[in-house]
Motif scaffolding. Sequence first.
Motif, PDB file in Angstrom:
ATOM      1  N   ARG A 195       0.846  -1.190   0.000  1.00 56.93           N
ATOM      2  CA  ARG A 195       0.000   0.000   0.000  1.00 56.93           C
ATOM      3  C   ARG A 195       0.888   1.249   0.000  1.00 56.93           C
ATOM      4  N   VAL A 196       0.517   2.214  -0.838  1.00 54.92           N
ATOM      5  CA  VAL A 196       1.266   3.486  -0.826  1.00 54.92           C
ATOM      6  C   VAL A 196       0.872   4.244   0.436  1.00 54.92           C
ATOM      7  N   ILE A 197       1.869   4.560   1.279  1.00 53.43           N
ATOM      8  CA  ILE A 197       1.539   5.270   2.530  1.00 53.43           C
ATOM      9  C   ILE A 197       1.946   6.738   2.483  1.00 53.43           C
ATOM     10  N   ALA A 198       2.792   7.087   1.518  1.00 54.37           N
ATOM     11  CA  ALA A 198       3.200   8.494   1.419  1.00 54.37           C
ATOM     12  C   ALA A 198       3.657   8.794  -0.003  1.00 54.37           C
ATOM     13  N   SER A 199       3.564  10.065  -0.382  1.00 52.06           N
ATOM     14  CA  SER A 199       3.974  10.426  -1.744  1.00 52.06           C
ATOM     15  C   SER A 199       4.497  11.852  -1.792  1.00 52.06           C
ATOM     16  N   TYR A 200       5.240  12.100  -2.830  1.00 55.83           N
ATOM     17  CA  TYR A 200       5.817  13.433  -3.039  1.00 55.83           C
ATOM     18  C   TYR A 200       5.982  13.585  -4.539  1.00 55.83           C
ATOM     19  N   ASN A 201       5.462  14.673  -5.070  1.00 54.46           N
ATOM     20  CA  ASN A 201       5.697  14.952  -6.489  1.00 54.46           C
ATOM     21  C   ASN A 201       6.593  16.178  -6.584  1.00 54.46           C
ATOM     22  N   TYR A 202       7.868  15.902  -6.452  1.00 53.63           N
ATOM     23  CA  TYR A 202       8.866  16.980  -6.431  1.00 53.63           C
ATOM     24  C   TYR A 202       8.974  17.633  -7.802  1.00 53.63           C
ATOM     25  N   LYS A 203       8.900  18.961  -7.792  1.00 58.54           N
ATOM     26  CA  LYS A 203       9.085  19.710  -9.043  1.00 58.54           C
ATOM     27  C   LYS A 203       9.938  20.912  -8.736  1.00 58.54           C
ATOM     28  N   ASP A 204      10.890  21.185  -9.592  1.00 59.20           N
ATOM     29  CA  ASP A 204      11.739  22.348  -9.328  1.00 59.20           C
ATOM     30  C   ASP A 204      12.406  22.829 -10.607  1.00 59.20           C
ATOM     31  N   ARG A 205      12.917  24.054 -10.525  1.00 60.81           N
ATOM     32  CA  ARG A 205      13.729  24.605 -11.613  1.00 60.81           C
ATOM     33  C   ARG A 205      15.092  24.940 -11.034  1.00 60.81           C
ATOM     34  N   TYR A 206      16.064  24.952 -11.892  1.00 56.51           N
ATOM     35  CA  TYR A 206      17.419  25.200 -11.416  1.00 56.51           C
ATOM     36  C   TYR A 206      18.134  26.098 -12.410  1.00 56.51           C
ATOM     37  N   TYR A 207      18.819  27.100 -11.896  1.00 57.78           N
ATOM     38  CA  TYR A 207      19.532  28.047 -12.758  1.00 57.78           C
ATOM     39  C   TYR A 207      21.014  27.972 -12.439  1.00 57.78           C
ATOM     40  N   SER A 208      21.817  28.022 -13.478  1.00 54.07           N
ATOM     41  CA  SER A 208      23.241  27.903 -13.206  1.00 54.07           C
ATOM     42  C   SER A 208      24.072  28.721 -14.184  1.00 54.07           C
ATOM     43  N   SER A 209      25.281  28.971 -13.751  1.00 57.74           N
ATOM     44  CA  SER A 209      26.213  29.734 -14.577  1.00 57.74           C
ATOM     45  C   SER A 209      26.553  28.979 -15.863  1.00 57.74           C
ATOM     46  N   SER A 210      26.848  29.739 -16.887  1.00 60.38           N
ATOM     47  CA  SER A 210      27.269  29.134 -18.159  1.00 60.38           C
ATOM     48  C   SER A 210      28.628  28.466 -18.045  1.00 60.38           C
ATOM     49  N   LEU A 211      29.319  28.745 -16.945  1.00 63.16           N
ATOM     50  CA  LEU A 211      30.663  28.168 -16.787  1.00 63.16           C
ATOM     51  C   LEU A 211      30.603  26.650 -16.626  1.00 63.16           C
ATOM     52  N   TYR A 212      29.456  26.155 -16.158  1.00 63.72           N
ATOM     53  CA  TYR A 212      29.324  24.712 -15.959  1.00 63.72           C
ATOM     54  C   TYR A 212      28.730  24.053 -17.208  1.00 63.72           C
ATOM     55  N   SER A 213      29.103  22.795 -17.424  1.00 65.31           N
ATOM     56  CA  SER A 213      28.482  22.048 -18.527  1.00 65.31           C
ATOM     57  C   SER A 213      27.076  21.633 -18.091  1.00 65.31           C
ATOM     58  N   PHE A 214      26.223  21.297 -19.057  1.00 65.86           N
ATOM     59  CA  PHE A 214      24.874  20.840 -18.715  1.00 65.86           C
ATOM     60  C   PHE A 214      24.929  19.603 -17.825  1.00 65.86           C
ATOM     61  N   ASN A 215      25.880  18.734 -18.093  1.00 69.24           N
ATOM     62  CA  ASN A 215      26.013  17.536 -17.262  1.00 69.24           C
ATOM     63  C   ASN A 215      26.264  17.904 -15.803  1.00 69.24           C
ATOM     64  N   GLN A 216      27.154  18.901 -15.593  1.00 70.39           N
ATOM     65  CA  GLN A 216      27.468  19.326 -14.219  1.00 70.39           C
ATOM     66  C   GLN A 216      26.253  19.978 -13.564  1.00 70.39           C
ATOM     67  N   VAL A 217      25.554  20.795 -14.350  1.00 72.12           N
ATOM     68  CA  VAL A 217      24.366  21.485 -13.825  1.00 72.12           C
ATOM     69  C   VAL A 217      23.312  20.466 -13.393  1.00 72.12           C
ATOM     70  N   ILE A 218      23.071  19.481 -14.251  1.00 71.47           N
ATOM     71  CA  ILE A 218      22.058  18.471 -13.931  1.00 71.47           C
ATOM     72  C   ILE A 218      22.489  17.643 -12.722  1.00 71.47           C
ATOM     73  N   ASP A 219      23.777  17.335 -12.649  1.00 69.42           N
ATOM     74  CA  ASP A 219      24.279  16.570 -11.508  1.00 69.42           C
ATOM     75  C   ASP A 219      24.038  17.323 -10.200  1.00 69.42           C
ATOM     76  N   LYS A 220      24.348  18.624 -10.196  1.00 72.36           N
ATOM     77  CA  LYS A 220      24.123  19.440  -8.991  1.00 72.36           C
ATOM     78  C   LYS A 220      22.627  19.487  -8.655  1.00 72.36           C
ATOM     79  N   PHE A 221      21.827  19.631  -9.698  1.00 72.54           N
ATOM     80  CA  PHE A 221      20.372  19.690  -9.515  1.00 72.54           C
ATOM     81  C   PHE A 221      19.862  18.397  -8.885  1.00 72.54           C
ATOM     82  N   LEU A 222      20.375  17.273  -9.344  1.00 71.20           N
ATOM     83  CA  LEU A 222      19.914  15.982  -8.815  1.00 71.20           C
ATOM     84  C   LEU A 222      20.310  15.808  -7.345  1.00 71.20           C
ATOM     85  N   VAL A 223      21.500  16.322  -6.993  1.00 72.71           N
ATOM     86  CA  VAL A 223      21.931  16.251  -5.591  1.00 72.71           C
ATOM     87  C   VAL A 223      20.989  17.102  -4.737  1.00 72.71           C
TER      88      VAL A 223
END
Lengths: 230, 204
Positions: free
Chosen positions: A176-204
């Motif tokens: 049985r599902v006892i709890a839920s969360y529908n996480y939604k967010d936006r993330y802004y980052s400097s152009s100095l980082y690659s998209f891979n790095q930005v997404i990695d930071k976002f996931l953390v």
Amino acid sequence: MFVKSKQWVLSMLCFLLVILLAGCVGYSPKSDFELVEGEKKINKGTIAVIAGSGSEVDIKLAHEITRQLTENTNLTVFSQEELNKRMPQYPMFFMKSQESETDQWSIRPSYLSEENKKSLKKIQEKLGAEYILLAWAEGISYWENGVSESCIFSFISGKKCKLSVPCRVVKYPENRVIASYNYKDRYYSSSLYSFNQVIDKFLVKASRQISEQFTTVVLDESMLINTGEK
Amino acid sequence: MRIKSGIFILVIMFSFVSCVSYFNLKKEIADAEGSEIAVISGINNEPNLSFAMMLTASLQKHSKLKVMSQKKIAESIEYYPFRIEGPWKFAYVDIEPDFERVNLEKIKEIQKRLGVKYLYVVWTPVETSYTLQNTGNVYELHTISQLYEFPDGEPIGGSKFVIAKHPGMFSSMGKSKRDVMMYYADNVAKEISEQMKVIKGGNS
């Protein structure tokens, strides 16, 4: 007058540089983890964090949430390595799409399709865990440049991404599902980082938010390492 | 003016197509003919396994290597295909390689079960799609691969390229995703066979 304006320009340049180097600005998510009505907080037991697919994004989320829960709670948390030992095919692409899941106008937030429940039950049977926290990324998107949305830094910080991560806590043997969360967010980052790095930071960041919300809403206080008793 | 810009676009497109390197062998091989090779899918999803299957078929067609069938691999290794930690630091948008991160132990275990001299492991960790204005949808599958030679398990070659179904590219015009993938698999197989000097109809 000239010296003053020169100083002003210089300080503005410094300000811009600091923002560029500092890099990342995020929004606070608007929703919270929710305990399904009538369900009690978890005060003991074993838990496994299961990646909804074998994608790099889901694997990263599962690893990070597992790490956070292991460090901050008294729950017995299966390591991702242990999951792989018990299920050589894990992480795997077992979930079927249920995109309408995060549409909270028409479907309850804790929705998990019967098909996905069955697949998850098979995983649980191999682990014997009392709880499973299932997390998977839906609709990750990223883009660059342009003044957008309401972030005051967005015209400077070039890279942006958007992510939604539905999470379900399922209790066994009740299945049985006892709890839920529908996480939604936006993330802004400097152009100095690659998209891979930005997404990695976002996931953390997303993982930290999910595990903090989980420990606050779903877990009994006695299960927290800092405040509870073993 | 239109003709000039058309030619310019063609030149750019041609240069993109011709720049793709499908395989790079790092050492000279003289006696590979008749040796056994297996193509391993490094991730347990449909596109990765499909590419491994197509590459297996293409190698059987173009090379003088003994190419193990995917069926035999699946019979020899329980739970195949499964995820093998691959050679990248990040693989969300594209692949940022880091060859230290490969799970070489798992690869050696697989080789023990199969007993082949060469193991070609291919990973497709990133699948992306986007829309180009006035052109159409672009689908990309980012791949990275390594060729291991046994008994030492030494990586002796590999490649990193994008399988792209692009409405403006000659190689994918009017083709299905499957056809595009087969085109790439064929090119990889030909380059492996040429560089290992085992191409059918060649001078090996």
